[in-house]
Write an enzyme that holds these catalytic residues in place. Structure first.
Site, PDB file in Angstrom:
ATOM      1  N   GLU A  43     -20.877  -9.942 -23.857  1.00 48.51           N
ATOM      2  CA  GLU A  43     -21.635  -8.900 -23.164  1.00 48.51           C
ATOM      3  C   GLU A  43     -21.676  -9.325 -21.710  1.00 48.51           C
ATOM      4  OE1 GLU A  43     -23.974  -7.283 -21.041  1.00 48.51           O
ATOM      5  OE2 GLU A  43     -25.695  -8.032 -22.157  1.00 48.51           O
ATOM      6  N   CYS A  48     -27.403  -6.389 -16.025  1.00 47.31           N
ATOM      7  CA  CYS A  48     -26.022  -6.072 -16.387  1.00 47.31           C
ATOM      8  C   CYS A  48     -25.841  -4.561 -16.507  1.00 47.31           C
ATOM      9  CB  CYS A  48     -25.633  -6.773 -17.689  1.00 47.31           C
ATOM     10  SG  CYS A  48     -26.738  -6.415 -19.072  1.00 47.31           S
ATOM     11  N   VAL A 107     -17.139 -16.184 -16.316  1.00 46.33           N
ATOM     12  CA  VAL A 107     -17.501 -17.224 -17.288  1.00 46.33           C
ATOM     13  C   VAL A 107     -17.152 -16.762 -18.703  1.00 46.33           C
ATOM     14  CG1 VAL A 107     -19.375 -18.640 -18.194  1.00 46.33           C
ATOM     15  CG2 VAL A 107     -19.322 -18.064 -15.773  1.00 46.33           C
ATOM     16  N   GLY A 108     -17.280 -15.466 -18.967  1.00 43.31           N
ATOM     17  CA  GLY A 108     -16.910 -14.936 -20.271  1.00 43.31           C
ATOM     18  C   GLY A 108     -15.458 -15.213 -20.614  1.00 43.31           C
ATOM     19  N   SER A 150     -21.469 -13.398 -16.903  1.00 44.37           N
ATOM     20  CA  SER A 150     -20.502 -12.796 -15.991  1.00 44.37           C
ATOM     21  C   SER A 150     -19.117 -12.717 -16.626  1.00 44.37           C
ATOM     22  CB  SER A 150     -20.414 -13.613 -14.701  1.00 44.37           C
ATOM     23  OG  SER A 150     -19.786 -14.869 -14.957  1.00 44.37           O
TER      24      SER A 150
END
Length: 403
Positions: free
Chosen positions: A107, A141, A89-90, A86
């Site tokens: 990604e 995604c 969190v990225g 997500s």
């Protein structure tokens, strides 16, 4: 290499970046999602066996279970991190990696749009978009969340898609005649429902679905009715937030420029599609969609071509895996030169006029060289050549003028 991968495709999300990293000459430590830890032992055994059969040390690849602290430790110790997950969190991964200047491949999420023109091959488009929006119960995604449809076929498409989606059969793998399974995370059920409730409260229309499905045999099952929603406005959360569930958002457009604006109006930019039989128009539109990939008359086909790079822009992340770009991204690129003709006495040399200590003519030589390289007109370049020759010949320009 450190790989931090999510739960929605426990096998594929591991294998794809793992193969790229190994082929570039790296060892890997892979932190799997704590929600897919059941697969860790099996994945380790599988990868170790493959390496062993090819005469490679099985310790080249190691799998880890764990929560956030395991991911943090991996970020601190790896040469590079590939993170799939997500945007929220990225950002945390990127922030933690900044402490050690560890490069990251992100990604992240998507809110992919399919631009559907009146002149598309209608029946095939319907089949492709159904797969794009409902595969893995929409937990992709690159899921096709948005359909941006030209006004000439809008009403027909809404009716046809709503009929198809409304007849989807929900159930488990243990049952026959089932089209779609459950939502993996209980929290995701609440998220999808809250997005739909917010949209309806602001004027959106649910054409079918829109609520949890209570399975007669599995009342505790996390099933959500596949949904079609229309009349979406910019002030609705569902217009901008990733759904990650079995929901189609259908928009209407009139002109080509309207379609491109709708496709580009979110903070995401992972995948996209354009459906039309006018290929000149398709490529023109595809080039203007802000996304990491675009498929003309298809969905996700670019991901099947491992020679192509995969990744997104904006809040969908950056950098790539797959393709030449992905392989190079898993390397420390180094520039090297050598004098291969040295055995013939041909060496890379500094011209004598530039040897230390610097001579008076050296300054004139370098000034003339700059004039040749950067002058706009050919006349000025020719003047520079004359000055260069004079400097090389040792002629003092100022003294010559004086004489």
């Amino acid at each position: 290499m450190g790989l931090i991968v999510p739960w929605n495709y426990p096998f594929h999300n591991v294998i794809s970046p793992l193969v790229s990293a190994i082929m570039a000459g790296n060892g890997c430590v892979i932190k799997v999602s704590e929600c897919a830890g059941w697969a860790t032992e099996w994945l380790q055994a599988l990868v170790s066996k493959v390496l062993e059969l090819h005469g490679v040390d099985k310790d080249l690849v190691t799998f880890l279970d764990g929560y956030a602290e395991a991911g943090e430790a991996l970020v601190e110790s790896a040469d590079k991190i590939t993170f799939i997950g997500s945007p929220a969190v990225g950002k945390l991964v990127m922030q933690h990696a900044s402490k050690t200047l560890t490069p990251v491949v992100l990604e992240l999420g998507g809110k992919d749009a399919a631009i559907v023109f009146d002149d598309c091959e209608y029946d095939n488009m319907i089949k492709v978009t159904m797969r794009g929006g409902l595969q893995n119960c929409g937990q992709n995604c690159t899921g096709m969340e948005r359909m941006v449809v030209q006004e000439g076929i809008y009403d027909r498409l809404v009716k046809d898609v709503s009929t198809l989606v409304g007849n989807i059969r929900l159930g488990t793998p243990f049952e026959k005649d089932v089209d779609l399974g459950a939502i993996t995370m209980k929290g995701q059920m609440k998220h999808v429902q809250s997005l739909l409730d917010d949209a309806v409260s602001k004027g959106a229309k649910i054409q079918c679905g829109g609520k949890q499905f209570h399975h007669p045999k599995y009342p505790q099952g996390q099933f959500f009715e596949p949904t079609v929603i229309t009349d979406i406005k910019p002030n609705m959360r569902i217009h901008t937030e990733e759904v990650f569930g079995p929901v189609f958002l259908i928009y209407k457009f009139k002109t080509e420029s309207d379609a491109i604006k709708l496709a580009n109006c979110t903070d995401f930019g992972l995948g996209s599609s354009v459906f039309t039989l006018d290929y000149a128009k398709a490529e023109r539109v595809a080039k203007q969609v802000n996304a990491g990939s675009c498929n003309v008359n298809g969905w996700g086909f670019n991901y099947l071509c491992q020679s192509l790079p995969f990744g997104g822009i904006k809040h969908s992340g950056f950098d790539r895996f797959g393709g030449v770009e992905g392989l190079r991204g898993n390397c420390h690129v180094k520039a090297m030169t050598t004098d291969k003709l040295g055995h013939l006495g041909i060496r890379a040399q500094v011209p004598p006029i530039l040897h230390f200590p610097i001579k008076k003519q050296s300054v004139a030589f370098q000034a003339a060289l700059i004039e040749i390289l950067y002058s706009v007109s050919m006349w000025e370049k020719c003047v520079g050549v004359v000055k260069l020759v004079k400097a090389f010949a040792g002629v003092d320009e100022g003294k010559a003028k004086k004489e």
